[in-house]
Design a protein around this motif. Sequence first.
Motif, PDB file in Angstrom:
ATOM      1  N   ILE A  78      -8.435  -3.240   7.529  1.00 44.05           N
ATOM      2  CA  ILE A  78      -7.493  -4.293   7.906  1.00 44.05           C
ATOM      3  C   ILE A  78      -7.675  -5.507   7.005  1.00 44.05           C
ATOM      4  O   ILE A  78      -6.696  -6.163   6.620  1.00 44.05           O
ATOM      5  CB  ILE A  78      -7.685  -4.682   9.388  1.00 44.05           C
ATOM      6  CG1 ILE A  78      -7.240  -3.538  10.298  1.00 44.05           C
ATOM      7  CG2 ILE A  78      -6.898  -5.946   9.717  1.00 44.05           C
ATOM      8  CD1 ILE A  78      -7.340  -3.841  11.769  1.00 44.05           C
ATOM      9  N   GLU A  79      -8.923  -5.801   6.639  1.00 44.03           N
ATOM     10  CA  GLU A  79      -9.190  -6.955   5.770  1.00 44.03           C
ATOM     11  C   GLU A  79      -8.475  -6.801   4.427  1.00 44.03           C
ATOM     12  O   GLU A  79      -7.848  -7.753   3.927  1.00 44.03           O
ATOM     13  CB  GLU A  79     -10.699  -7.111   5.550  1.00 44.03           C
ATOM     14  CG  GLU A  79     -11.482  -7.547   6.778  1.00 44.03           C
ATOM     15  CD  GLU A  79     -11.654  -6.436   7.795  1.00 44.03           C
ATOM     16  OE1 GLU A  79     -11.447  -5.248   7.429  1.00 44.03           O
ATOM     17  OE2 GLU A  79     -11.983  -6.743   8.964  1.00 44.03           O
ATOM     18  N   ASP A  80      -8.559  -5.600   3.831  1.00 41.38           N
ATOM     19  CA  ASP A  80      -7.873  -5.373   2.560  1.00 41.38           C
ATOM     20  C   ASP A  80      -6.359  -5.404   2.732  1.00 41.38           C
ATOM     21  O   ASP A  80      -5.627  -5.882   1.852  1.00 41.38           O
ATOM     22  CB  ASP A  80      -8.299  -4.032   1.953  1.00 41.38           C
ATOM     23  CG  ASP A  80      -9.638  -4.140   1.224  1.00 41.38           C
ATOM     24  OD1 ASP A  80     -10.227  -5.237   1.225  1.00 41.38           O
ATOM     25  OD2 ASP A  80     -10.089  -3.132   0.650  1.00 41.38           O
ATOM     26  N   MET A  81      -5.890  -4.902   3.877  1.00 40.29           N
ATOM     27  CA  MET A  81      -4.446  -4.953   4.158  1.00 40.29           C
ATOM     28  C   MET A  81      -3.971  -6.405   4.211  1.00 40.29           C
ATOM     29  O   MET A  81      -2.905  -6.748   3.676  1.00 40.29           O
ATOM     30  CB  MET A  81      -4.143  -4.262   5.489  1.00 40.29           C
ATOM     31  CG  MET A  81      -4.289  -2.756   5.466  1.00 40.29           C
ATOM     32  SD  MET A  81      -2.866  -1.963   4.725  1.00 40.29           S
ATOM     33  CE  MET A  81      -3.170  -0.258   5.222  1.00 40.29           C
ATOM     34  N   LEU A  82      -4.759  -7.241   4.870  1.00 43.31           N
ATOM     35  CA  LEU A  82      -4.389  -8.649   4.976  1.00 43.31           C
ATOM     36  C   LEU A  82      -4.419  -9.334   3.616  1.00 43.31           C
ATOM     37  O   LEU A  82      -3.541 -10.154   3.294  1.00 43.31           O
ATOM     38  CB  LEU A  82      -5.321  -9.363   5.949  1.00 43.31           C
ATOM     39  CG  LEU A  82      -5.123  -9.025   7.436  1.00 43.31           C
ATOM     40  CD1 LEU A  82      -6.232  -9.639   8.283  1.00 43.31           C
ATOM     41  CD2 LEU A  82      -3.760  -9.504   7.920  1.00 43.31           C
ATOM     42  N   ASN A 108       4.024  -0.468   6.775  1.00 41.99           N
ATOM     43  CA  ASN A 108       4.141   0.971   7.042  1.00 41.99           C
ATOM     44  C   ASN A 108       2.774   1.638   7.079  1.00 41.99           C
ATOM     45  O   ASN A 108       2.518   2.509   7.919  1.00 41.99           O
ATOM     46  CB  ASN A 108       5.015   1.640   5.977  1.00 41.99           C
ATOM     47  CG  ASN A 108       6.487   1.300   6.131  1.00 41.99           C
ATOM     48  OD1 ASN A 108       6.911   0.848   7.192  1.00 41.99           O
ATOM     49  ND2 ASN A 108       7.261   1.498   5.089  1.00 41.99           N
ATOM     50  N   SER A 109       1.894   1.230   6.175  1.00 43.59           N
ATOM     51  CA  SER A 109       0.540   1.798   6.147  1.00 43.59           C
ATOM     52  C   SER A 109      -0.232   1.433   7.411  1.00 43.59           C
ATOM     53  O   SER A 109      -0.954   2.264   7.979  1.00 43.59           O
ATOM     54  CB  SER A 109      -0.217   1.297   4.909  1.00 43.59           C
ATOM     55  OG  SER A 109       0.387   1.775   3.724  1.00 43.59           O
ATOM     56  N   LEU A 110      -0.085   0.190   7.852  1.00 46.88           N
ATOM     57  CA  LEU A 110      -0.746  -0.239   9.085  1.00 46.88           C
ATOM     58  C   LEU A 110      -0.263   0.578  10.279  1.00 46.88           C
ATOM     59  O   LEU A 110      -1.067   1.054  11.092  1.00 46.88           O
ATOM     60  CB  LEU A 110      -0.474  -1.728   9.334  1.00 46.88           C
ATOM     61  CG  LEU A 110      -1.327  -2.727   8.559  1.00 46.88           C
ATOM     62  CD1 LEU A 110      -0.715  -4.119   8.652  1.00 46.88           C
ATOM     63  CD2 LEU A 110      -2.763  -2.750   9.084  1.00 46.88           C
ATOM     64  N   VAL A 111       1.047   0.756  10.356  1.00 49.92           N
ATOM     65  CA  VAL A 111       1.618   1.487  11.495  1.00 49.92           C
ATOM     66  C   VAL A 111       1.201   2.953  11.450  1.00 49.92           C
ATOM     67  O   VAL A 111       0.816   3.538  12.474  1.00 49.92           O
ATOM     68  CB  VAL A 111       3.156   1.347  11.510  1.00 49.92           C
ATOM     69  CG1 VAL A 111       3.771   2.262  12.561  1.00 49.92           C
ATOM     70  CG2 VAL A 111       3.545  -0.101  11.766  1.00 49.92           C
TER      71      VAL A 111
END
Length: 414
Positions: A78-82, A108-111
């Motif tokens: 999640i940190e890298d996503m943010l 989309n990747s998060l979901v």
Amino acid sequence: MKTNILTVALSLFSLMAVAQKSEIKSAEKAVDKGNYTEAKAEIEKAESLLADANDKWTERFYVAKGNTYLGTGENVSIEDMLTASEAFKKAAEMGSNEAQEGLLNVRNSLVQSAVEDQSAENYKSASDKLYTSYELNPQDTLYLYFAAANSLNAQDFDTALEYYEKLRDLGYDGAETEYLATNVETGEQEAMPKEQRDLMIKTDNYTDPEDRELPSKKGEIAKNIALIYINEEKMDEAVEAMEDAKRENPDNVMLLQAEADMYYRMGDKEKYNEIMKEVLEKSPDDPAIYYNLGVTTAELGDTEGAVEYYEKALELDPSLSEARMNIVVAILAKERELIDEMNNLGMSKEDSKRYEELEEERLEVYEEVIPYLEDAIEHDPTNAEIIRTAMNIFNALDEEEKAQVLKEKLEELQ
């Protein structure tokens, strides 16, 4: 002398800009090759020189950083996503179309990752990812709704309550049209945006378009808020939460159902029945309502009333096998009181006479339940519990032939 200083400064600026461009290009190439560790190292080098870059290279830097931290979109923290989303946001503010696409890819990747977590029953992680997706686009409150549901499944009641109350305060309704089509390859229905569904139907990959109306979720949200309060033994807050919801939606049947469920959880079955009768007036053809009323009416000791509700449920939905069994259970509950009284009798002449009267009443209970047992066996011929109950009752009534038939049937099942 001043001219020389200016010349040196310009030379340093030029060298720094060249170095930054080189590192950004190196990061882009590393991303293209899938070497995200190398790309991160190049991004860190370029970021220290970012203050000296022009708009074009600043935009390009943030796009490269976003792609670097997003990676393939799989197994990304999640940190890298943010980090990726913040980079894409900055590039998008500078006009980058690629960054807009990058933001969509992050969400989309998060979901997708949240769906995988949910399937693995890792509800806390799923909730965190869905909430992060919601934060990236607060207009998409559906992800907040799913984040709340996953927090509830994770028994993280504080977070679930926070999310549900936010949904309530936002006025989230959830009523919408779902656009479905059947995937020819898998044979499964899939939901998608209407424009995409209509486009896919024109191919050979999808068939059978269907529009499905999804009901409002306000009642469910109010119920969950109340149930969380009940779980925390905050009964006053639970009632207040439900009353607030009803004031805003006085004719919402789902809310009435939720209120009834709340009182049932609180152990107030009389209040439950009272509200469920209101629900029944609004939805007179719903077999589930009659069935639920049958359950609580039986728990309140009103056997006749319970049987009437169960029979009405079966009239509306003959497949409700549970209603047939519950009728049998409700009628046989009368036997318990008779047996208790019989066991407390003494040996006097009066007691013996009373015992015979009670035994006669007991046999009448058996006679009353026989038609329901036979109906239950007809609709569910492999249910050993029903068959065994009927066999025992026929034995008690001295109907040995019928009991023997059921015994043989029971042996076949075993």
